[in-house]
Design a protein around this motif. Structure first.
Motif, PDB file in Angstrom:
ATOM      1  N   MET A   1      -1.763  -0.552   0.665  1.00 14.89           N
ATOM      2  CA  MET A   1      -2.078  -1.840   1.373  1.00 14.89           C
ATOM      3  C   MET A   1       0.026  -3.294   2.406  1.00 14.89           C
ATOM      4  N   LEU A   2       0.773  -2.458   1.555  1.00 19.90           N
ATOM      5  CA  LEU A   2       1.622  -3.028   1.608  1.00 19.90           C
ATOM      6  C   LEU A   2       2.102  -2.685   3.175  1.00 19.90           C
ATOM      7  N   SER A   3       3.190  -3.853   3.938  1.00 20.34           N
ATOM      8  CA  SER A   3       3.579  -3.175   5.613  1.00 20.34           C
ATOM      9  C   SER A   3       5.019  -4.069   5.292  1.00 20.34           C
ATOM     10  N   GLY A   4       4.993  -4.613   4.425  1.00 20.78           N
ATOM     11  CA  GLY A   4       6.598  -4.690   4.444  1.00 20.78           C
ATOM     12  C   GLY A   4       7.139  -5.723   2.829  1.00 20.78           C
ATOM     13  N   PRO A   5       8.031  -6.699   3.099  1.00 18.12           N
ATOM     14  CA  PRO A   5       8.689  -7.217   1.882  1.00 18.12           C
ATOM     15  C   PRO A   5       7.856  -7.573   0.899  1.00 18.12           C
TER      16      PRO A   5
ATOM     17  N   LEU B   1       3.640 -11.803   0.440  1.00 17.36           N
ATOM     18  CA  LEU B   1       3.746 -10.604   0.581  1.00 17.36           C
ATOM     19  C   LEU B   1       2.751 -10.268   1.864  1.00 17.36           C
ATOM     20  N   GLU B   2       4.243  -8.340   2.586  1.00 14.60           N
ATOM     21  CA  GLU B   2       3.473  -8.830   3.305  1.00 14.60           C
ATOM     22  C   GLU B   2       2.024  -7.519   3.443  1.00 14.60           C
ATOM     23  N   THR B   3       1.252  -7.541   4.383  1.00 12.20           N
ATOM     24  CA  THR B   3       0.290  -7.107   3.997  1.00 12.20           C
ATOM     25  C   THR B   3       0.095  -5.836   5.521  1.00 12.20           C
ATOM     26  N   ARG B   4      -1.230  -4.698   5.400  1.00 13.60           N
ATOM     27  CA  ARG B   4      -1.285  -4.350   6.320  1.00 13.60           C
ATOM     28  C   ARG B   4      -2.402  -5.524   7.472  1.00 13.60           C
ATOM     29  N   HIS B   5      -2.679  -6.193   6.172  1.00 16.25           N
ATOM     30  CA  HIS B   5      -4.505  -7.165   6.676  1.00 16.25           C
ATOM     31  C   HIS B   5      -3.564  -8.454   7.342  1.00 16.25           C
TER      32      HIS B   5
ATOM     33  N   HIS C   1       1.095  -6.481  -7.043  1.00 12.91           N
ATOM     34  CA  HIS C   1       1.964  -6.506  -6.531  1.00 12.91           C
ATOM     35  C   HIS C   1       2.999  -7.843  -6.448  1.00 12.91           C
ATOM     36  N   ALA C   2       2.173  -9.098  -6.775  1.00 15.69           N
ATOM     37  CA  ALA C   2       3.245  -9.831  -7.731  1.00 15.69           C
ATOM     38  C   ALA C   2       3.186  -9.496  -8.540  1.00 15.69           C
ATOM     39  N   ARG C   3       3.346  -8.683  -8.939  1.00 11.99           N
ATOM     40  CA  ARG C   3       2.899  -8.190 -10.712  1.00 11.99           C
ATOM     41  C   ARG C   3       2.838  -9.394 -11.734  1.00 11.99           C
ATOM     42  N   LEU C   4       1.158  -9.777 -11.604  1.00 11.21           N
ATOM     43  CA  LEU C   4       0.433 -10.312 -12.589  1.00 11.21           C
ATOM     44  C   LEU C   4      -0.746  -9.741 -12.689  1.00 11.21           C
TER      45      LEU C   4
END
Length: 245
Positions: free
Chosen positions: A43-47, A61-65, A144-147
């Motif tokens: 789902m991630l598209s960036g940093p 988060l940069e995601t595909r959505h 992706h936030a590691r939570l």
């Protein structure tokens, strides 16, 4: 663009939650698909970037959505925390809403012990909702936030045309509280059916420009309670709305 305000008295996440019952089902149903580690990564598209903001931590988060913003306030305690998801309306994207509407500052001022998440959503009538499953949004964000997901209440709030995204999330079994800020002017039968599905489900409407849709909806519910205007704090509510089912 009208900035949406998030009155603290509407957020169903106490400053300190007293119960510790899990609000998150162990397995997600087929209508709200679980997300594997591999698919979440895709789902991630960036940093993923984090920085201090409003006394807490802001992660983008940069995601595909599109972008997703996450705010963890100062004093956050996962053991008793909840989750609040906010969906913006038309004529603004989530990056502008986060910045121009001061969403982190507003949430920090509420002193709620919760993670605050804001995803991208349609910014014009011709756009289609991209986050069609709430569970997918939550799993992607937390991973992706590691939570770890908090075990407290899950609250969804939305402004204006946010209802187009939120109506797709009504099948999420952990969702029992909605706040629509001038955001009930479509899909009324779906929201009514969600209310009638469980006594645990609660809907709060904050209206100004959408009263001609909201008023008939409220009048049709014999148990509905109105409170003009909405105060800044729960203890400022009069007894009827404070004790509303």
């Amino acid at each position: 663009v009208t900035a949406a305000l998030l009155p603290a008295s509407l957020l169903g996440v106490p400053v300190q939650l007293k119960h510790k019952s899990a609000a998150w089902p162990a397995r997600a149903p087929s209508s709200s698909p679980a997300l594997s580690s591999r698919s979440a990564a895709s789902m991630l598209s960036g940093p993923v970037a984090s920085e201090p903001e409003a006394g807490g931590t802001h992660t983008r988060l940069e995601t595909r959505h599109g972008p997703v913003h996450l705010f963890r306030p100062a004093g956050f305690d996962r053991k008793t925390a909840g989750v609040v998801v906010y969906v913006h309306g038309y004529y603004v994207d989530v990056d502008r809403a986060w910045r121009d509407h001061h969403l982190a500052e507003q949430f920090a001022a509420s002193h709620r012990n919760a993670l605050f998440i804001a995803p991208d959503a349609p910014s014009a009538p011709g756009n289609q909702p991209v986050w069609t499953h709430l569970r997918r949004l939550l799993t992607t964000t937390f991973q992706h936030a590691r939570l770890s997901a908090p075990k407290g209440p899950l609250v969804v709030a939305g402004h204006s045309a946010a209802y187009r995204t939120i109506v797709l999330w009504l099948t999420e079994p952990a969702l029992h509280q909605l706040i629509l800020i001038d955001a009930l002017y479509g899909n009324e039968p779906d929201f009514r059916a969600w209310l009638n599905k469980s006594r645990a489900n609660h809907l709060t409407l904050a209206t100004r420009g959408t009263a001609k849709w909201a008023n008939p909806f409220v009048r049709a519910l014999p148990y509905a309670v109105t409170a003009p205007p909405i105060p800044d704090r729960t203890n400022q509510l009069t007894p009827p709305p404070r004790k509303a089912p």
